[in-house]
Design a protein around this motif. Structure first.
Motif, PDB file in Angstrom:
ATOM      1  N   GLY A 126       2.818  -3.465  -8.418  1.00  0.00           N
ATOM      2  CA  GLY A 126       3.818  -3.934  -9.371  1.00  0.00           C
ATOM      3  C   GLY A 126       4.584  -2.802 -10.011  1.00  0.00           C
ATOM      4  N   LYS A 127       5.262  -3.149 -11.087  1.00  0.00           N
ATOM      5  CA  LYS A 127       6.139  -2.214 -11.789  1.00  0.00           C
ATOM      6  C   LYS A 127       5.406  -0.945 -12.210  1.00  0.00           C
ATOM      7  N   GLU A 128       4.231  -1.081 -12.809  1.00  0.00           N
ATOM      8  CA  GLU A 128       3.504   0.085 -13.314  1.00  0.00           C
ATOM      9  C   GLU A 128       3.172   1.077 -12.203  1.00  0.00           C
ATOM     10  N   GLY A 129       2.616   0.591 -11.117  1.00  0.00           N
ATOM     11  CA  GLY A 129       2.251   1.469 -10.006  1.00  0.00           C
ATOM     12  C   GLY A 129       3.454   2.085  -9.315  1.00  0.00           C
ATOM     13  N   ILE A 177       8.839   8.166   1.148  1.00  0.00           N
ATOM     14  CA  ILE A 177       7.997   7.142   0.533  1.00  0.00           C
ATOM     15  C   ILE A 177       8.515   5.769   0.947  1.00  0.00           C
ATOM     16  N   TYR A 178       7.601   4.911   1.328  1.00  0.00           N
ATOM     17  CA  TYR A 178       7.925   3.581   1.831  1.00  0.00           C
ATOM     18  C   TYR A 178       7.230   2.558   0.941  1.00  0.00           C
ATOM     19  N   ILE A 179       8.022   1.683   0.282  1.00  0.00           N
ATOM     20  CA  ILE A 179       7.495   0.803  -0.755  1.00  0.00           C
ATOM     21  C   ILE A 179       7.821  -0.672  -0.553  1.00  0.00           C
ATOM     22  N   TRP A 180       8.557  -1.027   0.494  1.00  0.00           N
ATOM     23  CA  TRP A 180       9.004  -2.410   0.679  1.00  0.00           C
ATOM     24  C   TRP A 180       7.798  -3.352   0.732  1.00  0.00           C
ATOM     25  N   GLY A 181       7.987  -4.570   0.244  1.00  0.00           N
ATOM     26  CA  GLY A 181       6.932  -5.571   0.294  1.00  0.00           C
ATOM     27  C   GLY A 181       6.051  -5.564  -0.940  1.00  0.00           C
ATOM     28  N   ASN A 182       6.401  -4.760  -1.935  1.00  0.00           N
ATOM     29  CA  ASN A 182       5.707  -4.763  -3.213  1.00  0.00           C
ATOM     30  C   ASN A 182       6.588  -5.495  -4.228  1.00  0.00           C
ATOM     31  N   LYS A 183       6.212  -5.468  -5.477  1.00  0.00           N
ATOM     32  CA  LYS A 183       6.956  -6.184  -6.524  1.00  0.00           C
ATOM     33  C   LYS A 183       8.091  -5.306  -7.038  1.00  0.00           C
ATOM     34  N   LEU A 184       9.243  -5.430  -6.417  1.00  0.00           N
ATOM     35  CA  LEU A 184      10.390  -4.573  -6.696  1.00  0.00           C
ATOM     36  C   LEU A 184      11.248  -5.160  -7.813  1.00  0.00           C
TER      37      LEU A 184
END
Length: 187
Positions: free
Chosen positions: A114-117, A134-141
């Protein structure tokens, strides 16, 4: 597997996708293997505890350049509250990423972060020049995350070809779209 990692001096890539969280039990061996450059642990149900073990590996084995933790269960706890012990001091995973012991390419796609991480990972990108991809897709953007990563990209700190997201704006709100499929192109 652990014994092989200790004695093998030629292995450069290790793909252990879909092996369950037990694949991280080889952490002690990973600390000793100085030739491994690419570690793929996607789809292994790795949680905060497994990420903690991997952070210990990063602290002691600077040869690892690419770490793929896609499609696991790291969540905010794994991206932010992950604790490492340095003497008697406790630091977070984000602080670990800010140190010089980390891969240059990190994928945490689809980890329910989520936002915090994600904001912690954004901070790590700002202060650690070693972390370049850094690859972050699929998280809570959420929008604050979208704005933060948009600033990283527009400042030139994070190149568009070094991430899997691309910012866009609609009605003065910033969003991120999926731009690529992460580390697959580094195989």
């Amino acid at each position: 597997m652990a014994q092989m990692l200790v004695v093998n001096k030629t292995l450069r890539e290790l793909h252990l996708g879909k092996q369950t969280d037990t694949g991280v039990e080889s952490c002690e061996a990973l600390k000793l293997n100085v030739t491994l450059r690419y570690l793929d642990l996607l789809c292994n149900r790795i949680t905060r505890d497994g990420a903690k073990c991997l952070s210990e590996v990063l602290k002691q084995n600077p040869s690892l350049e690419i770490l793929d933790l896609s499609s696991n269960r790291i969540e905010d706890d794994g991206a932010d509250v992950l604790n490492l012990r340095f003497t008697h001091e406790t630091i977070s995973f984000a602080d670990q990423l800010m140190s010089s012991f980390l891969p240059s390419r990190l994928s945490v796609t689809s980890n329910n972060i989520g936002k915090e991480g994600l904001m912690s990972l954004n901070e790590a990108m700002k202060v650690n020049s070693c972390l370049t991809h850094i690859y972050i897709w699929g998280n809570k953007l959420e929008e604050p995350v979208s704005m933060a990563f948009s600033r990283l990209i527009s400042s030139g700190r994070l190149l568009e070809e070094h991430t899997d997201v691309s910012p866009y704006e609609v009605d003065n709100h910033v969003f991120l779209a999926e731009a690529s499929h992460g580390l697959r192109r580094h195989y």
